[in-house]
Write a protein that holds these residues in place. Structure first.
Motif, PDB file in Angstrom:
ATOM      1  N   VAL A 184      38.167 -50.956  14.091  1.00 53.96           N
ATOM      2  CA  VAL A 184      37.483 -52.027  13.352  1.00 53.96           C
ATOM      3  C   VAL A 184      37.561 -51.760  11.855  1.00 53.96           C
ATOM      4  O   VAL A 184      37.803 -52.668  11.050  1.00 53.96           O
ATOM      5  CB  VAL A 184      36.013 -52.147  13.805  1.00 53.96           C
ATOM      6  CG1 VAL A 184      35.269 -53.158  12.941  1.00 53.96           C
ATOM      7  CG2 VAL A 184      35.940 -52.562  15.275  1.00 53.96           C
ATOM      8  N   ALA A 185      37.382 -50.490  11.462  1.00 52.43           N
ATOM      9  CA  ALA A 185      37.453 -50.140  10.037  1.00 52.43           C
ATOM     10  C   ALA A 185      38.859 -50.372   9.484  1.00 52.43           C
ATOM     11  O   ALA A 185      39.024 -50.940   8.399  1.00 52.43           O
ATOM     12  CB  ALA A 185      37.039 -48.687   9.848  1.00 52.43           C
ATOM     13  N   TRP A 186      39.876 -49.952  10.235  1.00 49.87           N
ATOM     14  CA  TRP A 186      41.253 -50.149   9.788  1.00 49.87           C
ATOM     15  C   TRP A 186      41.622 -51.625   9.718  1.00 49.87           C
ATOM     16  O   TRP A 186      42.447 -52.037   8.893  1.00 49.87           O
ATOM     17  CB  TRP A 186      42.225 -49.413  10.703  1.00 49.87           C
ATOM     18  CG  TRP A 186      42.384 -47.967  10.380  1.00 49.87           C
ATOM     19  CD1 TRP A 186      41.940 -46.899  11.102  1.00 49.87           C
ATOM     20  CD2 TRP A 186      43.036 -47.420   9.227  1.00 49.87           C
ATOM     21  NE1 TRP A 186      42.255 -45.716  10.482  1.00 49.87           N
ATOM     22  CE2 TRP A 186      42.931 -46.000   9.320  1.00 49.87           C
ATOM     23  CE3 TRP A 186      43.680 -47.973   8.126  1.00 49.87           C
ATOM     24  CZ2 TRP A 186      43.465 -45.163   8.350  1.00 49.87           C
ATOM     25  CZ3 TRP A 186      44.213 -47.127   7.150  1.00 49.87           C
ATOM     26  CH2 TRP A 186      44.107 -45.744   7.277  1.00 49.87           C
ATOM     27  N   SER A 187      41.020 -52.438  10.565  1.00 47.40           N
ATOM     28  CA  SER A 187      41.347 -53.865  10.560  1.00 47.40           C
ATOM     29  C   SER A 187      40.982 -54.517   9.230  1.00 47.40           C
ATOM     30  O   SER A 187      41.585 -55.515   8.828  1.00 47.40           O
ATOM     31  CB  SER A 187      40.626 -54.584  11.706  1.00 47.40           C
ATOM     32  OG  SER A 187      39.230 -54.705  11.443  1.00 47.40           O
ATOM     33  N   LEU A 188      39.989 -53.949   8.542  1.00 53.22           N
ATOM     34  CA  LEU A 188      39.591 -54.499   7.246  1.00 53.22           C
ATOM     35  C   LEU A 188      40.727 -54.430   6.226  1.00 53.22           C
ATOM     36  O   LEU A 188      40.767 -55.231   5.285  1.00 53.22           O
ATOM     37  CB  LEU A 188      38.370 -53.751   6.711  1.00 53.22           C
ATOM     38  CG  LEU A 188      37.061 -53.965   7.480  1.00 53.22           C
ATOM     39  CD1 LEU A 188      36.006 -52.970   7.017  1.00 53.22           C
ATOM     40  CD2 LEU A 188      36.568 -55.394   7.290  1.00 53.22           C
ATOM     41  N   ALA A 189      41.648 -53.468   6.429  1.00 60.28           N
ATOM     42  CA  ALA A 189      42.784 -53.337   5.515  1.00 60.28           C
ATOM     43  C   ALA A 189      43.724 -54.538   5.607  1.00 60.28           C
ATOM     44  O   ALA A 189      44.541 -54.760   4.711  1.00 60.28           O
ATOM     45  CB  ALA A 189      43.551 -52.047   5.815  1.00 60.28           C
ATOM     46  N   LEU A 190      43.628 -55.295   6.688  1.00 56.54           N
ATOM     47  CA  LEU A 190      44.417 -56.519   6.834  1.00 56.54           C
ATOM     48  C   LEU A 190      43.573 -57.769   6.599  1.00 56.54           C
ATOM     49  O   LEU A 190      44.014 -58.718   5.942  1.00 56.54           O
ATOM     50  CB  LEU A 190      45.044 -56.579   8.234  1.00 56.54           C
ATOM     51  CG  LEU A 190      46.118 -55.551   8.554  1.00 56.54           C
ATOM     52  CD1 LEU A 190      46.488 -55.625  10.036  1.00 56.54           C
ATOM     53  CD2 LEU A 190      47.348 -55.765   7.693  1.00 56.54           C
ATOM     54  N   VAL A 191      42.345 -57.761   7.125  1.00 57.96           N
ATOM     55  CA  VAL A 191      41.507 -58.959   7.056  1.00 57.96           C
ATOM     56  C   VAL A 191      41.066 -59.248   5.616  1.00 57.96           C
ATOM     57  O   VAL A 191      41.146 -60.403   5.157  1.00 57.96           O
ATOM     58  CB  VAL A 191      40.276 -58.812   7.978  1.00 57.96           C
ATOM     59  CG1 VAL A 191      39.324 -59.985   7.789  1.00 57.96           C
ATOM     60  CG2 VAL A 191      40.721 -58.735   9.437  1.00 57.96           C
ATOM     61  N   LEU A 192      40.613 -58.238   4.900  1.00 59.01           N
ATOM     62  CA  LEU A 192      40.133 -58.472   3.541  1.00 59.01           C
ATOM     63  C   LEU A 192      41.232 -58.975   2.598  1.00 59.01           C
ATOM     64  O   LEU A 192      41.012 -59.946   1.863  1.00 59.01           O
ATOM     65  CB  LEU A 192      39.469 -57.211   2.986  1.00 59.01           C
ATOM     66  CG  LEU A 192      38.140 -56.821   3.653  1.00 59.01           C
ATOM     67  CD1 LEU A 192      37.579 -55.553   3.022  1.00 59.01           C
ATOM     68  CD2 LEU A 192      37.124 -57.953   3.548  1.00 59.01           C
ATOM     69  N   PRO A 193      42.429 -58.353   2.600  1.00 63.88           N
ATOM     70  CA  PRO A 193      43.506 -58.933   1.779  1.00 63.88           C
ATOM     71  C   PRO A 193      43.878 -60.346   2.214  1.00 63.88           C
ATOM     72  O   PRO A 193      44.216 -61.187   1.376  1.00 63.88           O
ATOM     73  CB  PRO A 193      44.678 -57.963   1.982  1.00 63.88           C
ATOM     74  CG  PRO A 193      44.043 -56.677   2.364  1.00 63.88           C
ATOM     75  CD  PRO A 193      42.834 -57.050   3.168  1.00 63.88           C
ATOM     76  N   GLY A 194      43.814 -60.609   3.522  1.00 58.46           N
ATOM     77  CA  GLY A 194      44.112 -61.953   3.997  1.00 58.46           C
ATOM     78  C   GLY A 194      43.117 -62.971   3.485  1.00 58.46           C
ATOM     79  O   GLY A 194      43.488 -64.069   3.044  1.00 58.46           O
TER      80      GLY A 194
END
Length: 218
Positions: A49-59
């Motif tokens: 979940v934490a690593w997913s933020l590296a894609l979701v936030l830039p998106g």
């Protein structure tokens, strides 16, 4: 005879668009069902979940940033994120979807999202490019300098100053494009951030809620 290839291309785009419209809702239900099933099958890993933020936030940032520049059907936007990629909104959506697939560590969800995005966005992009090519004289030149999806590292310079009458062609000139909060609010792009926040809340609370309901029903 000369018009046949163009007609065939239009027919191809129109047929695919009809298919995309028909499968969009069923595909959404399929993704939602897989999402709930994966949550029930296994709790999300905090690290994923934490690593997913590296894609979701830039998106989310890219979609919000792009929405503050684009003037749909009125202007060929070539500044801001549109100087790096012709479709920053769709690129942002792809990053967000990939982030949530990563959060679940689910290959089925990732596969369905990949198929769905391809089936829906390919005809949409093709249709939009056809419209822009017909509406704006500078679109082909813009396509030669800016990639369709994968962004270039350096911003392409607007070509509006090459003798094109801006009021007629609707091309944003150099320095004409600046982020507009009014456009961002007009496009209601904040809904993407709200939706992402709700999905993250579901990652944390949906599984415990389902377990409580099932245990309470026994």
């Amino acid at each position: 005879m000369d018009k046949k290839p163009a007609t065939e291309q239009l027919d191809w785009i129109a047929r695919w668009q009809r298919v995309a419209r028909r499968i969009r809702v069923p595909l959404g239900f399929c993704v939602a069902g897989l999402y709930v099933f994966d949550l029930w099958r296994e709790a999300p890993r905090p690290s994923a979940v934490a690593w997913s933020l590296a894609l979701v936030l830039p998106g989310l940032w890219l979609r919000g940033y792009a929405s503050g520049y684009v003037k749909k059907n009125r202007e060929l936007t070539m500044t801001g994120p549109y100087a790096h990629t012709r479709n920053p909104l769709y690129l942002g959506s792809t990053l967000i979807a990939a982030g949530f697939a990563l959060a679940l560590l689910s290959w089925p969800v990732a596969l369905v999202l990949a198929v769905g995005f391809t089936a829906i966005y390919v005809p949409v992009i093709a249709s939009e490019e056809r419209f822009l090519r017909e509406a704006f004289a500078g679109f082909d030149e813009y396509c030669r300098r800016v990639p369709r999806l994968i962004p270039r590292l350096t911003a392409a310079r607007p070509a509006a100053a090459r003798g094109l009458p801006l009021a007629v062609e609707g091309v944003a000139g150099a320095g004409a494009g600046r982020f507009s909060l009014k456009l961002y609010l007009h496009h209601r792009e904040y809904n993407a951030a709200i939706g992402a926040a709700l999905l993250y809340l579901s990652l944390v609370f949906l599984r415990p809620a389902m377990e409580a309901i099932l245990h309470g029903a026994r």
